[in-house]
Design a protein around this motif. Structure first.
Motif, mmCIF file in Angstrom:
data_model
loop_
_atom_site.group_PDB
_atom_site.id
_atom_site.type_symbol
_atom_site.label_atom_id
_atom_site.label_comp_id
_atom_site.label_asym_id
_atom_site.label_seq_id
_atom_site.Cartn_x
_atom_site.Cartn_y
_atom_site.Cartn_z
ATOM 1 N N UNK A 110 0.854 -1.194 0.000
ATOM 2 C CA UNK A 110 0.000 0.000 0.000
ATOM 3 C C UNK A 110 0.886 1.239 0.000
ATOM 4 N N UNK A 111 0.711 2.063 -0.991
ATOM 5 C CA UNK A 111 1.441 3.326 -1.028
ATOM 6 C C UNK A 111 0.455 4.479 -1.068
ATOM 7 N N UNK A 134 5.172 -0.582 -3.674
ATOM 8 C CA UNK A 134 4.803 -1.230 -4.937
ATOM 9 C C UNK A 134 5.798 -0.979 -6.060
ATOM 10 N N UNK A 135 6.549 0.102 -5.958
ATOM 11 C CA UNK A 135 7.477 0.451 -7.044
ATOM 12 C C UNK A 135 8.883 -0.110 -6.825
ATOM 13 N N UNK A 178 -1.912 -1.365 -3.921
ATOM 14 C CA UNK A 178 -2.956 -0.346 -3.803
ATOM 15 C C UNK A 178 -2.274 1.012 -3.691
ATOM 16 N N UNK A 179 -2.797 1.985 -4.394
ATOM 17 C CA UNK A 179 -2.328 3.361 -4.231
ATOM 18 C C UNK A 179 -3.488 4.144 -3.613
ATOM 19 N N UNK A 180 -3.311 4.489 -2.325
ATOM 20 C CA UNK A 180 -4.395 5.112 -1.575
ATOM 21 C C UNK A 180 -4.230 6.629 -1.532
ATOM 22 N N UNK A 181 -5.261 7.345 -1.902
ATOM 23 C CA UNK A 181 -5.168 8.808 -1.894
ATOM 24 C C UNK A 181 -6.372 9.407 -1.169
ATOM 25 N N UNK A 222 2.422 2.727 -8.717
ATOM 26 C CA UNK A 222 3.016 1.711 -9.600
ATOM 27 C C UNK A 222 2.050 1.486 -10.759
ATOM 28 N N UNK A 223 2.598 1.151 -11.925
ATOM 29 C CA UNK A 223 1.730 0.984 -13.101
ATOM 30 C C UNK A 223 0.619 -0.032 -12.865
ATOM 31 N N UNK A 224 0.948 -1.072 -12.076
ATOM 32 C CA UNK A 224 -0.045 -2.129 -11.870
ATOM 33 C C UNK A 224 -0.781 -2.003 -10.526
ATOM 34 N N UNK A 225 -0.746 -0.809 -9.920
ATOM 35 C CA UNK A 225 -1.462 -0.614 -8.648
ATOM 36 C C UNK A 225 -2.901 -0.169 -8.923
ATOM 37 N N UNK A 226 -3.782 -0.541 -8.005
ATOM 38 C CA UNK A 226 -5.173 -0.086 -8.083
ATOM 39 C C UNK A 226 -5.281 1.187 -7.261
ATOM 40 N N UNK A 227 -5.819 2.246 -7.827
ATOM 41 C CA UNK A 227 -5.933 3.505 -7.080
ATOM 42 C C UNK A 227 -7.242 3.529 -6.296
ATOM 43 N N UNK A 228 -7.136 3.931 -5.037
ATOM 44 C CA UNK A 228 -8.316 3.978 -4.177
ATOM 45 C C UNK A 228 -8.369 5.348 -3.503
ATOM 46 N N UNK A 229 -9.362 6.150 -3.879
ATOM 47 C CA UNK A 229 -9.527 7.478 -3.267
ATOM 48 C C UNK A 229 -10.436 7.336 -2.057
ATOM 49 N N UNK A 230 -9.900 7.630 -0.874
ATOM 50 C CA UNK A 230 -10.657 7.403 0.359
ATOM 51 C C UNK A 230 -11.361 8.669 0.853
ATOM 52 N N UNK A 231 -11.319 9.749 0.059
ATOM 53 C CA UNK A 231 -11.874 11.042 0.510
ATOM 54 C C UNK A 231 -13.310 10.911 1.023
#
Ligand code: DC
Length: 221
Positions: A7-8, A131-132, A142-145, A193-202
């Protein structure tokens, strides 16, 4: 083979809260890599070494021994034999960690430790370069924003609940500064990372994020 979840994301996106809960539910070990950078930063602070003094930081690195232990699933961070798990949570230490994690000499040491932990154990590891760089072959990334305003508000509520006096605008300013530094440093910058799933938690609460994460993980297991 161990199963690794990376998780990044930027400070305050909810990585550690979610990773801790998921680790408990899945029976994984939670590895908080930010705590390791904070422990190094704490050493530099207590030894009077400035963030700009790369020569002193390089000279000090061989004297810094950071290690991690687990007690009932909770991570303890040790700095040269002292348990620094609580003191490293101070804002000042977080800022110093961001400033000193730009140096390759600091990163190399900690990345090795992180990779070693993930080799034999099912881990959920969070940070900026997991992930990178640290676990490029992680099973789930997972890329969490979240927006900087939301992240600042979360931090403000957390500190206020602890009885710490703080200023919301000041916290958001610090977060934006930290994002900039973490995303623009030369070595291992924070990026998806290119293969990460982005998850916006706002717009999600903790249960909402955990549910979304479980769905992403279930697809890969
Ligand atoms: O996640 P945190 O806020 O505790 O991390 C503190 C700082 O450490 C963060 O601003 C940048 C650095 N860090 C890093 O460079 N790489 C990581 N994998 C984790 C943290």
């Amino acid at each position: 083979m161990s199963f690794n979840i990376a998780i990044d994301g930027p400070a305050g996106a909810g990585k550690s809260t979610i990773a801790k809960q998921l680790a408990k539910e899945l029976g994984f070990v939670y590895v908080d890599t930010g705590a390791m950078y904070r422990a190094m930063a704490y050493y530099f602070i207590t030894n009077g070494i400035g963030a700009e003094d790369e020569a002193a930081i390089s000279a000090a690195c061989p004297n810094v021994n950071v290690s991690i232990t687990y007690e009932d699933g909770v991570q303890n961070v040790w700095l040269n034999g002292e348990n620094v798990s609580s003191v490293i949570r101070q804002e000042e230490v977080g800022k110093m960690a961001s400033a000193t994690s730009v140096y390759p000499v600091v990163r190399t040491k900690l990345v090795e430790l992180q990779q070693e932990l993930a080799k034999t154990t099912d881990v959920i590891m969070d940070g900026r370069d997991i992930g990178t760089v640290v676990l490029p072959n992680a099973d789930v990334k997972i890329y969490m924003t979240a927006s900087s305003a939301i992240r600042a508000k979360r931090r403000f509520d957390e500190l206020t609940a602890k009885g710490v006096e703080c200023d919301l605008d000041e916290i958001e300013k610090d977060i934006i500064e930290r994002d900039y530094r973490d995303m623009n440093r030369e070595t291992s910058p924070l990026k998806k990372a290119d293969d990460a799933v982005e998850l916006d938690t706002s717009d999600l609460d903790i249960d909402g994020v955990v549910k979304a994460m479980k769905e992403i993980i279930a697809e890969k297991r």
